[in-house]
Design a protein around this motif. Structure first.
Motif, PDB file in Angstrom:
ATOM      1  N   ARG A   1      -4.732  -3.943  36.933  1.00 20.74           N
ATOM      2  CA  ARG A   1      -5.619  -4.091  38.096  1.00 20.74           C
ATOM      3  C   ARG A   1      -4.886  -3.822  39.398  1.00 20.74           C
ATOM      4  O   ARG A   1      -5.425  -3.162  40.308  1.00 20.74           O
ATOM      5  N   THR A   2      -3.676  -4.315  39.530  1.00 23.00           N
ATOM      6  CA  THR A   2      -2.933  -4.132  40.780  1.00 23.00           C
ATOM      7  C   THR A   2      -2.475  -2.690  40.975  1.00 23.00           C
ATOM      8  O   THR A   2      -2.022  -2.337  42.068  1.00 23.00           O
ATOM      9  N   ALA A   3      -2.602  -1.864  39.952  1.00 23.80           N
ATOM     10  CA  ALA A   3      -2.312  -0.440  40.121  1.00 23.80           C
ATOM     11  C   ALA A   3      -3.342   0.231  41.019  1.00 23.80           C
ATOM     12  O   ALA A   3      -3.103   1.323  41.546  1.00 23.80           O
ATOM     13  N   HIS A   4      -4.476  -0.438  41.234  1.00 21.23           N
ATOM     14  CA  HIS A   4      -5.569   0.163  42.000  1.00 21.23           C
ATOM     15  C   HIS A   4      -5.674  -0.370  43.428  1.00 21.23           C
ATOM     16  O   HIS A   4      -6.120   0.355  44.319  1.00 21.23           O
TER      17      HIS A   4
ATOM     18  N   ALA B   1     -12.990   3.701  40.312  1.00 23.95           N
ATOM     19  CA  ALA B   1     -11.857   4.068  39.462  1.00 23.95           C
ATOM     20  C   ALA B   1     -11.685   3.071  38.314  1.00 23.95           C
ATOM     21  O   ALA B   1     -11.399   3.459  37.170  1.00 23.95           O
ATOM     22  N   LEU B   2     -11.870   1.787  38.601  1.00 23.79           N
ATOM     23  CA  LEU B   2     -11.734   0.770  37.555  1.00 23.79           C
ATOM     24  C   LEU B   2     -12.796   0.945  36.474  1.00 23.79           C
ATOM     25  O   LEU B   2     -12.525   0.741  35.281  1.00 23.79           O
TER      26      LEU B   2
ATOM     27  N   TRP C   1      -8.015  -0.468  31.182  1.00 18.90           N
ATOM     28  CA  TRP C   1      -8.448  -1.677  31.877  1.00 18.90           C
ATOM     29  C   TRP C   1      -9.696  -2.271  31.224  1.00 18.90           C
ATOM     30  O   TRP C   1      -9.775  -3.476  30.986  1.00 18.90           O
ATOM     31  N   LEU C   2     -10.635  -1.415  30.905  1.00 16.97           N
ATOM     32  CA  LEU C   2     -11.883  -1.885  30.303  1.00 16.97           C
ATOM     33  C   LEU C   2     -11.658  -2.449  28.904  1.00 16.97           C
ATOM     34  O   LEU C   2     -12.221  -3.494  28.545  1.00 16.97           O
TER      35      LEU C   2
END
Length: 249
Positions: free
Chosen positions: A65-68, A103-104, A110-111
Motif C-alpha cells: 500500500r505504501t508503494a502508492h 492504481a490500487l 494488493w488485491l
C-alpha cells in the motif's frame, strides 16, 4: 482541555449560567484553505477474534500500500474504542488520491494478498478528509514509543471565524513543557463538519493521566479552556499505540 475531558467539565462550572445556556452562534466560513495538501483519516473496526490476525497481515503487507502513497501513521486503539485501527494518509490533491485509488484497484498483488484477506476481518470502515489548521504544522514525536492521543472536538456551527482563536488558545495551552506534545491540529473538510482534531504524544498513559490532573489547577489552562468551552458541542478521544510499521511512532 483538549485531550482532557475533565478539564472541560471544570471550566464549564466556571461559566455564568447565561453564557452556558445561551451560547452565541454566528455563521461564518472562516479563512480559506491556503494549500491543496490534505490528510485522510481512516478508522477500521475489526472483528474482535480477528484483531491480532489483521494486525499481523497488515504488518506483513503494508508495503504494497505504501508503494502508492505516503502513510503518516498507523495506530492500534487501546482506549476509546476496542478492536480499532486508525491511520493517516497524506495526499497533495484530490486528483492524486483518485489516481492512487485507481492504481490500487488494478494492482493484482494488493488485491489478492491483502484486500481479499483483510476485508472479511473488518466490521466497518470510516474515512474523513482533513486539513491542518493554518497555525499548525505536522511534527514528529520527540522520541519513539509512548502513547498517542487523538482528541476530536465537534464545535458549534459557525466555523473558525467564530471559534478558531479560542480553539487555538485552548490547544496551545496544553502544548507546553510538562504537558503533552502537539503533533498536529486538523479540521474536517469531508466527514462530520465543524470537527477539529488534535493529535498528541505523551511519554506514557500514566504521564497523560498526571498531566490531566495537573491541568485542573493550572490557571493558564483553565482560562483558555473557559474561553473555548462555550463553542464546544461534544468531544471524544482515543489513546493509541503505534504499530511496528507506523512511520510515526
Amino acid at each position: 482541555m483538549f485531550g482532557i475531558r475533565s478539564s472541560l467539565r471544570s471550566a464549564a462550572a466556571l461559566l455564568p449560567a447565561a453564557a452556558s445556556s445561551q451560547p452565541c452562534v454566528r455563521l461564518s466560513s472562516g479563512s480559506q484553505q491556503e494549500h491543496r495538501t490534505f490528510y485522510e483519516f481512516r478508522t477500521y473496526s475489526i472483528q474482535p477474534h480477528l484483531n491480532a490476525a489483521f494486525l499481523k497481515l497488515t504488518n506483513e503487507k503494508i508495503h504494497l500500500r505504501t508503494a502508492h502513497s505516503q502513510l503518516i501513521g498507523y495506530w492500534s486503539v487501546e482506549y476509546g474504542g476496542l478492536n480499532k485501527v486508525f491511520h493517516i494518509w497524506k495526499y497533495d490533491s484530490y486528483s492524486q488520491r483518485a489516481a492512487v485509488r485507481a492504481a490500487l484497484s488494478q494492482d493484482p498483488i494488493w488485491l489478492k494478498d491483502y484486500v481479499s484477506v483483510a476485508i472479511p476481518m473488518l466490521v466497518s470502515q470510516d474515512n474523513e478528509v482533513t486539513y491542518l489548521v493554518p497555525w499548525s504544522h505536522l511534527q514528529s514525536p520527540p522520541q519513539e514509543g509512548g502513547v498517542f492521543e487523538l482528541s476530536s472536538h465537534l464545535m458549534r456551527p459557525g466555523g473558525p471565524g467564530v471559534w478558531g482563536d479560542a480553539f487555538q488558545a485552548a490547544v496551545t495551552s496544553h502544548d507546553a513543557p510538562g504537558y503533552g506534545k502537539l503533533l498536529g491540529a486538523f479540521h474536517s473538510e469531508c466527514g462530520r463538519l465543524n470537527t477539529v482534531h488534535a493529535l498528541w504524544w505523551f511519554q506514557s498513559a500514566d504521564q497523560r493521566a498526571e498531566v490531566r490532573h495537573r491541568s485542573h489547577s493550572d490557571a493558564r489552562v483553565v482560562s483558555a479552556v473557559r474561553s473555548c468551552v462555550g463553542h464546544l458541542s461534544s468531544q471524544e478521544n482515543k489513546l493509541m499505540f503505534p504499530c511496528p510499521f507506523s512511520p510515526m511512532k
